[in-house]
Design a protein around this motif. Structure first.
Motif, PDB file in Angstrom:
ATOM      1  N   ILE A 162       0.839  -1.199   0.000  1.00  0.00           N
ATOM      2  CA  ILE A 162       0.000   0.000   0.000  1.00  0.00           C
ATOM      3  C   ILE A 162       0.876   1.252   0.000  1.00  0.00           C
ATOM      4  O   ILE A 162       0.639   2.202  -0.767  1.00  0.00           O
ATOM      5  N   ALA A 163       1.879   1.272   0.867  1.00  0.00           N
ATOM      6  CA  ALA A 163       2.787   2.419   0.887  1.00  0.00           C
ATOM      7  C   ALA A 163       3.473   2.588  -0.462  1.00  0.00           C
ATOM      8  O   ALA A 163       3.650   3.714  -0.951  1.00  0.00           O
ATOM      9  N   GLY A 164       3.844   1.474  -1.096  1.00  0.00           N
ATOM     10  CA  GLY A 164       4.495   1.543  -2.394  1.00  0.00           C
ATOM     11  C   GLY A 164       3.601   2.106  -3.484  1.00  0.00           C
ATOM     12  O   GLY A 164       4.067   2.842  -4.361  1.00  0.00           O
ATOM     13  N   ALA A 165       2.314   1.761  -3.449  1.00  0.00           N
ATOM     14  CA  ALA A 165       1.396   2.301  -4.451  1.00  0.00           C
ATOM     15  C   ALA A 165       1.322   3.822  -4.365  1.00  0.00           C
ATOM     16  O   ALA A 165       1.083   4.504  -5.364  1.00  0.00           O
ATOM     17  N   ILE A 166       1.564   4.363  -3.176  1.00  0.00           N
ATOM     18  CA  ILE A 166       1.484   5.808  -2.991  1.00  0.00           C
ATOM     19  C   ILE A 166       2.819   6.492  -3.265  1.00  0.00           C
ATOM     20  O   ILE A 166       2.875   7.477  -4.005  1.00  0.00           O
ATOM     21  N   VAL A 167       3.934   5.977  -2.687  1.00  0.00           N
ATOM     22  CA  VAL A 167       5.184   6.743  -2.711  1.00  0.00           C
ATOM     23  C   VAL A 167       6.375   6.035  -3.344  1.00  0.00           C
ATOM     24  O   VAL A 167       7.502   6.528  -3.235  1.00  0.00           O
ATOM     25  N   ALA A 168       6.208   4.881  -3.986  1.00  0.00           N
ATOM     26  CA  ALA A 168       7.357   4.193  -4.591  1.00  0.00           C
ATOM     27  C   ALA A 168       8.109   5.149  -5.514  1.00  0.00           C
ATOM     28  O   ALA A 168       7.503   5.925  -6.261  1.00  0.00           O
ATOM     29  N   HIS A 169       9.454   5.078  -5.481  1.00  0.00           N
ATOM     30  CA  HIS A 169      10.233   6.024  -6.283  1.00  0.00           C
ATOM     31  C   HIS A 169      11.609   5.476  -6.656  1.00  0.00           C
ATOM     32  O   HIS A 169      12.570   6.233  -6.800  1.00  0.00           O
ATOM     33  N   ALA A 170      11.727   4.163  -6.832  1.00  0.00           N
ATOM     34  CA  ALA A 170      12.998   3.579  -7.275  1.00  0.00           C
ATOM     35  C   ALA A 170      12.767   2.878  -8.609  1.00  0.00           C
ATOM     36  O   ALA A 170      12.664   3.521  -9.648  1.00  0.00           O
ATOM     37  N   ARG A 171      12.696   1.562  -8.612  1.00  0.00           N
ATOM     38  CA  ARG A 171      12.359   0.845  -9.847  1.00  0.00           C
ATOM     39  C   ARG A 171      10.919   1.096 -10.253  1.00  0.00           C
ATOM     40  O   ARG A 171      10.579   1.144 -11.431  1.00  0.00           O
ATOM     41  N   LEU A 172      10.050   1.206  -9.256  1.00  0.00           N
ATOM     42  CA  LEU A 172       8.625   1.433  -9.508  1.00  0.00           C
ATOM     43  C   LEU A 172       8.301   2.902  -9.284  1.00  0.00           C
ATOM     44  O   LEU A 172       9.140   3.676  -8.840  1.00  0.00           O
ATOM     45  N   MET A 173       7.048   3.275  -9.570  1.00  0.00           N
ATOM     46  CA  MET A 173       6.622   4.654  -9.384  1.00  0.00           C
ATOM     47  C   MET A 173       5.239   4.675  -8.750  1.00  0.00           C
ATOM     48  O   MET A 173       4.291   4.100  -9.284  1.00  0.00           O
ATOM     49  N   GLY A 174       5.143   5.297  -7.588  1.00  0.00           N
ATOM     50  CA  GLY A 174       3.852   5.467  -6.942  1.00  0.00           C
ATOM     51  C   GLY A 174       3.109   6.663  -7.508  1.00  0.00           C
ATOM     52  O   GLY A 174       3.649   7.419  -8.331  1.00  0.00           O
ATOM     53  N   SER A 175       1.875   6.859  -7.065  1.00  0.00           N
ATOM     54  CA  SER A 175       1.094   7.967  -7.607  1.00  0.00           C
ATOM     55  C   SER A 175       1.504   9.310  -7.014  1.00  0.00           C
ATOM     56  O   SER A 175       1.258  10.350  -7.629  1.00  0.00           O
ATOM     57  N   ALA A 176       2.147   9.319  -5.824  1.00  0.00           N
ATOM     58  CA  ALA A 176       2.637  10.565  -5.224  1.00  0.00           C
ATOM     59  C   ALA A 176       4.012  10.301  -4.613  1.00  0.00           C
ATOM     60  O   ALA A 176       4.139  10.178  -3.391  1.00  0.00           O
TER      61      ALA A 176
END
Length: 562
Positions: free
Chosen positions: A299-313
């Motif tokens: 859940i945290a990753g869906a919001i703030v992921a910022h390495a290999r993946l990209m969250g919405s914020a």
């Protein structure tokens, strides 16, 4: 004469053979009956069961050939034996905690009442009562799965000391597990447990009659709304959600900076590279020592992921609130713990609260949500994974909450997603790639992750305009959503799938009041032009509904419309 003699002889021989056959049948009657039972295909009346997938695991479609079955003897089926369930890879089934029911068996709030067809299997099929077996209505069992047996959440006199609260509990055969004052709702609540084995309803009535007790209710059970489809894996898979929500375009304007999102969930792995420097605060409402959990980390990753993946914020700040116990498999929470979590979020500067869990309607949590909304926090929740026949699940069905259903890569509704007139928006939630504990990644499904992505989009809007009020934010998301299904608002997708770029464009930067930037519509008639150049709808009135509302459920089945 010769012919007559031959006829008589033949008739006599025939009669003799028939008589011999009848005599043999009379002598061997029992054995003949058993043989017929072996040869006859037995008719067994067993209601079909649609297995409810565990909130922690989702099944892939698998074709299974069971092969022919050979019946060797007739047996009376045991009343405790159900139909054999196939074992599928990566799948685990559990009973539906929230039984389905039809309109005549619901109360005014949409809750299922006691009825023969609420067996907890999610099928909504009728269960016939058998007088001889003493079976039939399975509702009490299903309802017991919705609460923690023998536990109550009670509002008590705030002037009572700890010792006096313990004395109050002992007078009624209870043990005080915990109690505290909650500034969010200006009341003191305690968690109590029956210690003397008396019936819960008897204890509840006696406890509620005490002058020091303001209200008493069961300690309801809440479950996370993910359906994991594989074990955590390494890798850098493509994220179709980015294109569906148009996040790359939105991120040219906002990243969620200086916006705080409270994630009420299971444990989050703050050390994961995708979440580095994103966890601003931690609160364990359980008081546990558990480690990270796959759901909360995702859940945290869906919001703030910022390495290999990209969250919405990717630049938002997370308040990680552990309300669901466990480090592996499913995790659950209760009324009292969710109340503690909401109180912490409101008291520690959260602007958005993500609630990717579901449960029954709960008076204490309804009160806490109303108070949280009154403070100006944006509340977003998973619609639920109980399927088309489920009654409304909470907190998503609360009018103060933005309820989010799930879609797949083809913009189809997630099969397990709840439906209803309370659905506000849809967002991708099927086969989503997200971080998992220990630096790993997971592919997972569920309305949990749809809600998380929308929470991130809400953070983009608040960065764009910090003064944006919750109702204006809700309208912006609704008016800029991309319509799915038949034209207009519906009970599957709400106002449509969230469009992060269109929503951010609709909120002017450095302005206290969002205004229309351009004319246009978000509905099907010009859906294709919006994919190229998004039209921005004027925000005219505080409503999620459109004039072409195409609700498909009966009025009797509706919770209060937003």
């Amino acid at each position: 004469m010769t012919r007559k003699s031959e006829s008589k002889l033949r008739a006599g021989a025939y009669a003799s053979s028939v008589g011999a056959a009848l005599l043999l049948a009379a002598c061997l009657g029992v054995e003949v009956a058993q043989a017929q039972a072996i040869m006859r295909t037995p008719t067994i009346s067993v209601p079909s069961r649609t297995p409810t997938i565990s909130p922690s695991v989702a099944a892939r479609a698998v074709s299974i050939d069971r092969g022919p079955r050979t019946m060797t003897t007739a047996r009376t089926p045991s009343p405790r034996m159900g139909p054999a369930a196939p074992v599928l890879p990566y799948a685990r089934y559990s009973p539906n905690l929230y039984p389905s029911c039809t309109a005549p068996y619901r109360d005014a709030d949409g809750e299922c009442l006691a009825q023969p067809n609420a067996g907890g299997d999610g099928t909504g099929k009728s269960g016939k009562k058998s007088a001889s077996k003493g079976r039939g209505n399975n509702t009490p069992v299903a309802l017991n799965q919705r609460i923690f047996a023998g536990e109550f959440v009670a509002e008590i006199d705030g002037a009572l000391s700890v010792a006096e609260a313990d004395q109050l509990a002992r007078r009624h055969g209870l043990a005080r597990i915990a109690s505290e004052n909650f500034p969010l709702i200006g009341a003191t609540f305690g968690l109590f447990r029956i210690t003397d084995g008396r019936p819960a309803e008897t204890v509840r009535r006696e406890f509620a009659a005490d002058g020091s007790v303001r209200s008493v209710q069961p300690n309801f059970r809440y479950v996370l709304q993910d359906q994991k489809s594989s074990v955590p894996t390494e890798g850098d898979p493509a994220q179709y959600v980015l294109a569906r929500l148009r996040l790359p375009q939105a991120h040219t304007l906002a990243h969620g900076a200086n916006v705080t999102v409270a994630v009420i969930d299971s444990g989050i792995d703050a050390k994961h590279p995708e979440l580095a420097n994103s966890i601003a605060d931690n609160f364990d409402a359980l008081g546990s020592a558990d480690g990270p959990h796959i759901h909360g980390t995702g859940i945290a990753g869906a919001i703030v992921a910022h390495a290999r993946l990209m969250g919405s914020a990717p630049e938002a700040r997370i308040i990680a609130i552990r309300a669901f116990g466990g480090t592996t498999g499913g995790a659950e929470s209760s009324s009292y713990i969710v109340l503690r979590s909401l109180n912490y979020a409101a008291e520690h500067g959260a602007q958005i609260v993500n609630m990717s869990f579901a449960g029954p309607k709960d008076a204490v949590i309804e009160r806490a949500i109303a108070a949280t909304a009154a403070r100006g926090l944006v509340l977003i929740a998973a619609a639920g994974n109980a399927g088309a026949k489920s009654p409304p699940l909470y907190p998503a069905a609360n009018p103060n909450v933005i309820a989010v259903s799930a879609t797949d890569q083809q913009d189809k509704l997630f099969t397990a997603s709840n439906r209803g007139n309370y659905i506000a928006l849809a967002a991708p939630g099927v086969d989503i790639f997200l971080p998992a504990p220990e630096g790993k990644y997971q592919m997972t499904s569920g309305t949990s992750f749809s809600a998380a992505y929308v929470s991130g989009v809400a953070a983009l809007l608040l960065e764009r305009n910090y003064a944006l009020k919750p109702e204006a934010l809700r309208m912006t998301l609704a008016k800029t959503a991309r319509d799915l299904g038949s034209p207009g608002r519906d009970d599957l997708f709400g106002d449509g799938e969230a469009d992060a770029f269109a929503a951010v464009m609709a909120v002017p930067a450095n302005s206290a009041t969002p205004v229309a930037a351009a004319s246009g519509t978000t509905k099907r008639e010009d859906g294709q032009p919006r994919r190229d150049e998004p039209g921005i709808r004027a925000i005219e009135q505080p409503s999620l509904s459109s004039t072409d509302d195409k609700s498909t459920i009966s009025q009797a089945d509706r919770p209060a419309r937003r």
